[in-house]
Motif scaffolding. Structure first.
Motif, mmCIF file in Angstrom:
data_model
loop_
_atom_site.group_PDB
_atom_site.id
_atom_site.type_symbol
_atom_site.label_atom_id
_atom_site.label_comp_id
_atom_site.label_asym_id
_atom_site.label_seq_id
_atom_site.Cartn_x
_atom_site.Cartn_y
_atom_site.Cartn_z
ATOM 1 N N HIS A 155 0.838 -1.202 0.000
ATOM 2 C CA HIS A 155 0.000 0.000 0.000
ATOM 3 C C HIS A 155 0.869 1.247 0.000
ATOM 4 N N SER A 156 0.639 2.109 -0.973
ATOM 5 C CA SER A 156 1.301 3.415 -0.964
ATOM 6 C C SER A 156 0.411 4.410 -0.228
ATOM 7 N N GLN A 157 0.975 5.554 0.075
ATOM 8 C CA GLN A 157 0.205 6.669 0.640
ATOM 9 C C GLN A 157 0.565 7.920 -0.151
ATOM 10 N N MET A 158 0.350 7.854 -1.441
ATOM 11 C CA MET A 158 0.656 8.989 -2.305
ATOM 12 C C MET A 158 -0.270 8.966 -3.513
ATOM 13 N N ILE A 159 -1.214 9.887 -3.531
ATOM 14 C CA ILE A 159 -2.113 10.024 -4.671
ATOM 15 C C ILE A 159 -1.466 10.998 -5.639
ATOM 16 N N ARG A 160 -1.180 10.535 -6.828
ATOM 17 C CA ARG A 160 -0.537 11.388 -7.813
ATOM 18 C C ARG A 160 -1.557 12.299 -8.490
ATOM 19 N N THR A 161 -1.074 13.215 -9.309
ATOM 20 C CA THR A 161 -1.948 14.220 -9.922
ATOM 21 C C THR A 161 -2.669 13.696 -11.158
ATOM 22 N N LEU A 162 -2.547 12.416 -11.441
ATOM 23 C CA LEU A 162 -3.240 11.823 -12.583
ATOM 24 C C LEU A 162 -4.747 11.814 -12.345
ATOM 25 N N ALA A 163 -5.509 12.096 -13.379
ATOM 26 C CA ALA A 163 -6.957 12.232 -13.241
ATOM 27 C C ALA A 163 -7.614 10.968 -12.707
ATOM 28 N N ASP A 164 -7.169 9.784 -13.177
ATOM 29 C CA ASP A 164 -7.810 8.548 -12.719
ATOM 30 C C ASP A 164 -7.531 8.288 -11.237
ATOM 31 N N GLU A 165 -6.351 8.708 -10.750
ATOM 32 C CA GLU A 165 -6.050 8.521 -9.325
ATOM 33 C C GLU A 165 -6.890 9.466 -8.469
ATOM 34 N N VAL A 166 -7.022 10.705 -8.911
ATOM 35 C CA VAL A 166 -7.823 11.668 -8.164
ATOM 36 C C VAL A 166 -9.286 11.236 -8.143
ATOM 37 N N ASP A 167 -9.773 10.712 -9.269
ATOM 38 C CA ASP A 167 -11.159 10.246 -9.330
ATOM 39 C C ASP A 167 -11.391 9.075 -8.382
ATOM 40 N N ARG A 168 -10.389 8.208 -8.254
ATOM 41 C CA ARG A 168 -10.558 7.014 -7.421
ATOM 42 C C ARG A 168 -10.324 7.283 -5.941
ATOM 43 N N TYR A 169 -9.253 8.015 -5.637
ATOM 44 C CA TYR A 169 -8.829 8.144 -4.240
ATOM 45 C C TYR A 169 -9.149 9.486 -3.589
ATOM 46 N N GLY A 170 -9.302 10.538 -4.392
ATOM 47 C CA GLY A 170 -9.524 11.859 -3.819
ATOM 48 C C GLY A 170 -8.404 12.808 -4.185
ATOM 49 N N PRO A 171 -8.368 14.007 -3.589
ATOM 50 C CA PRO A 171 -7.352 15.016 -3.931
ATOM 51 C C PRO A 171 -5.934 14.468 -3.836
ATOM 52 N N TYR A 172 -5.099 14.907 -4.761
ATOM 53 C CA TYR A 172 -3.718 14.423 -4.775
ATOM 54 C C TYR A 172 -2.986 14.842 -3.506
ATOM 55 N N SER A 173 -1.969 14.060 -3.158
ATOM 56 C CA SER A 173 -1.242 14.252 -1.905
ATOM 57 C C SER A 173 -0.390 15.515 -1.938
ATOM 58 N N LEU A 174 -0.337 16.195 -0.790
ATOM 59 C CA LEU A 174 0.514 17.367 -0.617
ATOM 60 C C LEU A 174 1.666 17.018 0.320
ATOM 61 N N ALA A 175 2.807 17.676 0.113
ATOM 62 C CA ALA A 175 3.976 17.399 0.946
ATOM 63 C C ALA A 175 3.689 17.683 2.413
ATOM 64 N N VAL A 176 2.887 18.706 2.686
ATOM 65 C CA VAL A 176 2.626 19.093 4.065
ATOM 66 C C VAL A 176 1.922 17.990 4.849
#
Length: 260
Positions: free
Chosen positions: A71-92
């Motif tokens: 399991h990763s904990q990083m949603i990339r800025t790709l549209a399909d990842e955002v659609d599936r998991y939610g807003p892309y991950s921020l460094a903060v």
């Protein structure tokens, strides 16, 4: 016939070594230079909170059991990842994670926004036997977590180490780590009220594994999973994501309603 430049260089050992050092230095500078401006490149948000001792214990268990391997904990800025998991991950969102759990290797789904998506009961069943809630799952079971007590006495030392690395734990948080660990898993207790005052009213206090007479590693792991994506709302502000952060209490109520 004109001789190629690289053949001349290869015959000059000293020159060849110097060119290798120069090439390697470019790569090193590209990786190291941004660290000098880390304060400018990593966001700062006012609502970012630290892990509670129980959540930190759960994170240690997560790493110990190798959950990061699937399991990763990083949603990339790709549209399909955002659609599936939610807003892309921020460094903060990972500024208090050492080590960070970013990556792209996924045998199982990304967990960056798993917090509040499922109820505590769902997570307890999933850890005991994943196929009880996800029939097609190939994840191994972790039944011993519910039988193993959390070593709460060692958490003050863990918080002290985090404090030394720059995580803003107060001396009071460090001193009361053991009581706060017990309090988060025992609702309506004096320890629970004291813990909420130190870490904030939004901190989830629950009998995570369904048992209030002891604090187990299953309590800790569920507490950690339920806070993933919940430490700050930064990813949901000024973004294209229309949804709001998941609400653990609402998830539990939905399960209870479905069971009725």
């Amino acid at each position: 016939m004109a001789e190629f430049f690289h053949r001349k260089v290869e015959r000059n050992a000293i020159g060849f070594v110097l060119l290798i050092i120069a090439a390697a230095s470019v790569g090193g500078i590209v990786e190291i230079a941004p660290l000098f401006t880390i304060d400018e490149t990593v966001e700062t948000v006012p609502d970012m909170r630290v892990y509670t001792p129980l959540e930190l214990a759960g994170r240690n268990i997560y790493i110990r059991e190798g959950c990061y391997a699937c399991h990763s904990q990083m949603i990339r800025t790709l549209a399909d990842e955002v659609d599936r998991y939610g807003p892309y991950s921020l460094a903060v969102e990972s500024q208090y994670d050492r080590p960070m759990q970013w990556g792209s290797k996924r045998t199982g789904p990304d967990l960056a926004r798993i917090g509040g998506k499922y109820s505590d009961v769902w997570h307890a069943m999933h850890m005991n036997n994943p196929r009880d809630v996800v029939p097609e799952s190939n994840m191994p079971a972790y039944p011993w977590l519910a039988r193993t007590q959390v070593d709460a006495s060692s958490l003050s030392a863990h918080l002290t180490a985090q404090q030394a690395l720059g995580v803003p734990y107060t001396d009071e948080m460090v001193a009361d780590a053991t009581r706060d660990t017990l309090g988060q898993a025992t609702p309506d207790s004096d320890n629970a009220y004291a813990m909420a005052e130190r870490y904030g009213e939004d901190t989830q206090i629950s009998a995570f594994d369904g048992v209030t007479t002891s604090v187990t590693e299953l309590d800790a792991l569920i507490a950690y999973l339920q806070v993933l994506g919940q430490l700050t709302d930064a990813a949901y502000i000024d973004t294209a994501a229309p949804e709001l952060p998941s609400d653990p209490a609402a998830a539990g109520a939905a399960v209870d309603q479905a069971e009725e």
